[in-house]
Enzyme design. Structure first.
Site, mmCIF file in Angstrom:
data_model
loop_
_atom_site.group_PDB
_atom_site.id
_atom_site.type_symbol
_atom_site.label_atom_id
_atom_site.label_comp_id
_atom_site.label_asym_id
_atom_site.label_seq_id
_atom_site.Cartn_x
_atom_site.Cartn_y
_atom_site.Cartn_z
ATOM 1 N N GLY A 243 -18.169 10.414 21.261
ATOM 2 C CA GLY A 243 -18.369 9.152 21.990
ATOM 3 C C GLY A 243 -19.044 9.438 23.327
ATOM 4 N N GLY B 199 -21.306 6.756 25.746
ATOM 5 C CA GLY B 199 -20.734 5.561 26.365
ATOM 6 C C GLY B 199 -20.675 5.656 27.879
ATOM 7 N N GLN B 200 -19.986 4.676 28.475
ATOM 8 C CA GLN B 200 -19.930 4.581 29.938
ATOM 9 C C GLN B 200 -19.326 5.848 30.547
ATOM 10 O OE1 GLN B 200 -17.227 1.681 31.635
ATOM 11 N NE2 GLN B 200 -18.284 1.652 33.591
ATOM 12 N N ASP C 220 -22.054 11.379 19.093
ATOM 13 C CA ASP C 220 -21.821 9.930 19.077
ATOM 14 C C ASP C 220 -22.378 9.420 17.749
ATOM 15 O OD1 ASP C 220 -21.990 6.978 19.864
ATOM 16 O OD2 ASP C 220 -21.388 7.818 21.795
ATOM 17 N N ILE C 221 -22.120 8.126 17.428
ATOM 18 C CA ILE C 221 -22.757 7.560 16.235
ATOM 19 C C ILE C 221 -24.156 7.016 16.558
ATOM 20 C CG2 ILE C 221 -20.867 6.959 14.644
ATOM 21 C CD1 ILE C 221 -20.818 4.199 16.100
ATOM 22 N N ARG C 222 -24.537 7.100 17.816
ATOM 23 C CA ARG C 222 -25.880 6.636 18.217
ATOM 24 C C ARG C 222 -26.398 7.579 19.294
ATOM 25 N NH1 ARG C 222 -25.293 3.371 23.394
ATOM 26 N NH2 ARG C 222 -23.108 3.637 23.902
ATOM 27 N N ASP D 191 -19.500 10.806 13.357
ATOM 28 C CA ASP D 191 -18.600 9.656 13.285
ATOM 29 C C ASP D 191 -17.164 10.128 13.529
ATOM 30 O OD1 ASP D 191 -16.967 7.541 12.592
ATOM 31 O OD2 ASP D 191 -18.042 7.055 10.743
ATOM 32 N N TYR E 219 -6.216 -3.754 21.495
ATOM 33 C CA TYR E 219 -6.605 -2.517 22.181
ATOM 34 C C TYR E 219 -5.379 -1.850 22.823
ATOM 35 C CZ TYR E 219 -9.039 0.193 25.884
ATOM 36 O OH TYR E 219 -9.506 1.155 26.742
ATOM 37 N N LYS F 90 -3.635 1.762 22.102
ATOM 38 C CA LYS F 90 -3.481 2.797 23.138
ATOM 39 C C LYS F 90 -2.012 3.200 23.282
ATOM 40 C CE LYS F 90 -7.737 3.456 24.591
ATOM 41 N NZ LYS F 90 -8.432 4.723 24.291
HETATM 42 N N1 LIG Z 1 -14.547 2.147 30.716
HETATM 43 C C1 LIG Z 1 -13.336 1.769 31.112
HETATM 44 O O1 LIG Z 1 -13.194 0.982 32.060
HETATM 45 C C2 LIG Z 1 -12.119 2.325 30.400
HETATM 46 C C3 LIG Z 1 -10.848 1.999 30.900
HETATM 47 C C4 LIG Z 1 -9.727 2.486 30.247
HETATM 48 C C5 LIG Z 1 -9.862 3.325 29.159
HETATM 49 N N2 LIG Z 1 -11.098 3.644 28.677
HETATM 50 C C6 LIG Z 1 -11.180 4.504 27.492
HETATM 51 O O2 LIG Z 1 -12.089 5.587 27.700
HETATM 52 C C7 LIG Z 1 -12.760 5.904 26.477
HETATM 53 C C8 LIG Z 1 -14.267 5.811 26.673
HETATM 54 O O3 LIG Z 1 -14.576 4.517 27.128
HETATM 55 P P1 LIG Z 1 -16.044 4.043 27.512
HETATM 56 O O4 LIG Z 1 -15.889 3.012 28.551
HETATM 57 O O5 LIG Z 1 -16.927 5.198 27.757
HETATM 58 O O6 LIG Z 1 -16.450 3.299 26.166
HETATM 59 P P2 LIG Z 1 -17.902 2.907 25.636
HETATM 60 O O7 LIG Z 1 -17.755 1.763 24.713
HETATM 61 O O8 LIG Z 1 -18.858 2.793 26.778
HETATM 62 O O9 LIG Z 1 -18.297 4.205 24.815
HETATM 63 C C9 LIG Z 1 -17.704 4.529 23.591
HETATM 64 C C10 LIG Z 1 -18.701 5.356 22.793
HETATM 65 O O10 LIG Z 1 -18.113 5.638 21.524
HETATM 66 C C11 LIG Z 1 -19.123 5.534 20.559
HETATM 67 N N3 LIG Z 1 -18.525 5.269 19.244
HETATM 68 C C12 LIG Z 1 -18.100 4.106 18.727
HETATM 69 N N4 LIG Z 1 -17.658 4.278 17.467
HETATM 70 C C13 LIG Z 1 -17.812 5.603 17.200
HETATM 71 C C14 LIG Z 1 -17.544 6.397 16.059
HETATM 72 N N5 LIG Z 1 -17.026 5.888 14.944
HETATM 73 N N6 LIG Z 1 -17.819 7.710 16.127
HETATM 74 C C15 LIG Z 1 -18.362 8.258 17.255
HETATM 75 N N7 LIG Z 1 -18.637 7.547 18.367
HETATM 76 C C16 LIG Z 1 -18.366 6.240 18.324
HETATM 77 C C17 LIG Z 1 -20.012 4.386 21.011
HETATM 78 O O11 LIG Z 1 -21.295 4.477 20.416
HETATM 79 C C18 LIG Z 1 -20.022 4.613 22.523
HETATM 80 O O12 LIG Z 1 -21.108 5.399 22.930
HETATM 81 C C19 LIG Z 1 -12.198 4.931 25.438
HETATM 82 O O13 LIG Z 1 -11.103 5.533 24.775
HETATM 83 C C20 LIG Z 1 -11.690 3.783 26.282
HETATM 84 O O14 LIG Z 1 -10.673 3.096 25.624
HETATM 85 C C21 LIG Z 1 -12.228 3.145 29.277
#
Ligand SMILES: NC(=O)c1ccc[n+]([C@@H]2O[C@H](COP(=O)([O-])OP(=O)(O)OC[C@H]3O[C@@H](n4cnc5c(N)ncnc54)[C@H](O)[C@@H]3O)[C@@H](O)[C@H]2O)c1
Length: 315
Positions: free
Chosen positions: A9, A12-13, A35-37, A53, A143, A147
């Protein structure tokens, strides 16, 4: 010190900035992004990448064996707002991905795991102010349920199988490099983009919705420090409360107005208001300070300055 790390993953952010920070620390070739993308150009050009994945155990095992991976950071998940729209998909992704990594560690194919939890583990009956580490939880979102269950499984795998899994409950995260991925605190990133582009923003949460928040640099530092901590010092193997600042939309708007005086904010709360209302307003993270010296560096003013300066530079 060299070690082989896999981030799942990574586009992502959080994953984008975590990957870059770990590559800086351990060397680009030691940190495999997946990542998947595909991700941003800077991420894709900075080191090895695998399409992977998180729900496919065999595929993850192949990558782990190929690169002789020791540590996995599991960042793939479906976030709070999107998960309310696709409950079963969210449950399957959030739980199966975690089981895959915990089982790889149980089988001794990897030695250490980072898995993030969230303030979403708390619910409407939780004390709202300075929410303690151990308290009534009862999350009311898909969600949050995933968690909280994840936390129970992490602790179980630690106690039962000795799996070295480490976790923090991130608050809402604010960053300028990558847009957020469908959470309830996304407004606190969008607002900076809109303030610069249009000098106005319509917020999907109501005035007065105070939530725990954190600037991304603090979140990355927390993640790397809990992973660096001596195993014996970590007393909590479910997930640590983690805090930095707490504010409502009107406070972030006021801090933006200090830099962009004609910025205007309006409010049109949507379904995300109910999610936000079920979460804490502020977090007691004293256990993280005691056990692994956690201390945030960014308050709202410093965050606003960083966000505006960097968004201007990057456009
Ligand atoms: N950003 C926040 O504010 C926040 C707050 C609390 C917890 N979190 C946790 O931190 C973690 C990362 O969050 P984030 O904000 O970067 O999320 P995000 O949605 O920005 O990134 C998640 C990434 O996972 C990838 N993904 C989705 N399905 C997938 C799969 N099947 N296989 C591989 N990759 C896959 C997506 O393409 C994406 O790039 C998560 O567990 C989230 O719950 C985030």
């Amino acid at each position: 010190m060299q070690k082989s790390i896999l981030i799942i993953g990574a586009c992502g952010q959080i994953g984008t900035e975590l990957t870059m920070a770990l590559r800086e620390k351990y060397g680009a070739d030691s940190v495999i992004a997946s990542d998947i993308r595909e991700g941003s150009d800077s991420l894709m050009q900075s080191g090895p990448f695998e399409l992977l994945d998180a729900t496919d155990y065999a595929a993850i095992e192949d990558v782990v064996m190929h690169y002789e991976i020791e540590e996995v950071y599991l960042m793939a998940a479906m976030l709070s707002a999107t998960a309310e729209k696709f409950p079963m998909r969210a449950w399957n992704l959030n739980m199966n991905s975690l089981f895959n990594i915990l089982n790889l560690a149980k089988e001794k194919k990897i030695t250490k795991v980072f898995w993030p939890s969230s303030i979403a583990v708390f619910g409407p009956n939780t004390p709202k102010e300075q929410t303690p580490q151990n308290t009534l939880m009862e999350p009311s979102t898909v969600y949050g349920i995933s968690k909280q269950s994840g936390e129970r499984w992490c602790e179980y795998y630690f106690k039962k199988f000795g799996v070295d899994v480490r976790s923090v409950r991130y608050p809402g995260l604010i960053s300028w490099k990558t847009l957020p991925g469908g959470g309830t605190t996304d407004y606190a990133v969008e607002i900076y983009h809109k303030a610069l582009e249009e000098k106005e923003y319509t917020c999907f949460l109501a005035e007065g919705t105070k939530l725990p928040m954190m600037f991304m640099d603090d979140a990355i530092r927390a993640t790397i420090s809990i992973m660096d901590a001596d195993s014996d010092t970590l007393k909590i193997r479910s997930s640590y409360n983690l805090g930095a600042m707490s504010f409502g939309p009107e406070e972030i708007a006021a801090s933006i107005k200090n830099h962009i005086p004609d910025f205007e904010m309006s409010y049109e709360p949507d379904f995300r208001q109910a999610i936000a209302d079920s979460w804490p307003s502020s977090i007691d993270d004293s256990k993280a300070s005691e056990d692994w010296n956690w201390k945030p560096e960014f308050d709202l003013e410093k965050t606003t300055k960083e966000m505006l300066e960097n968004l201007v530079k990057s456009n």
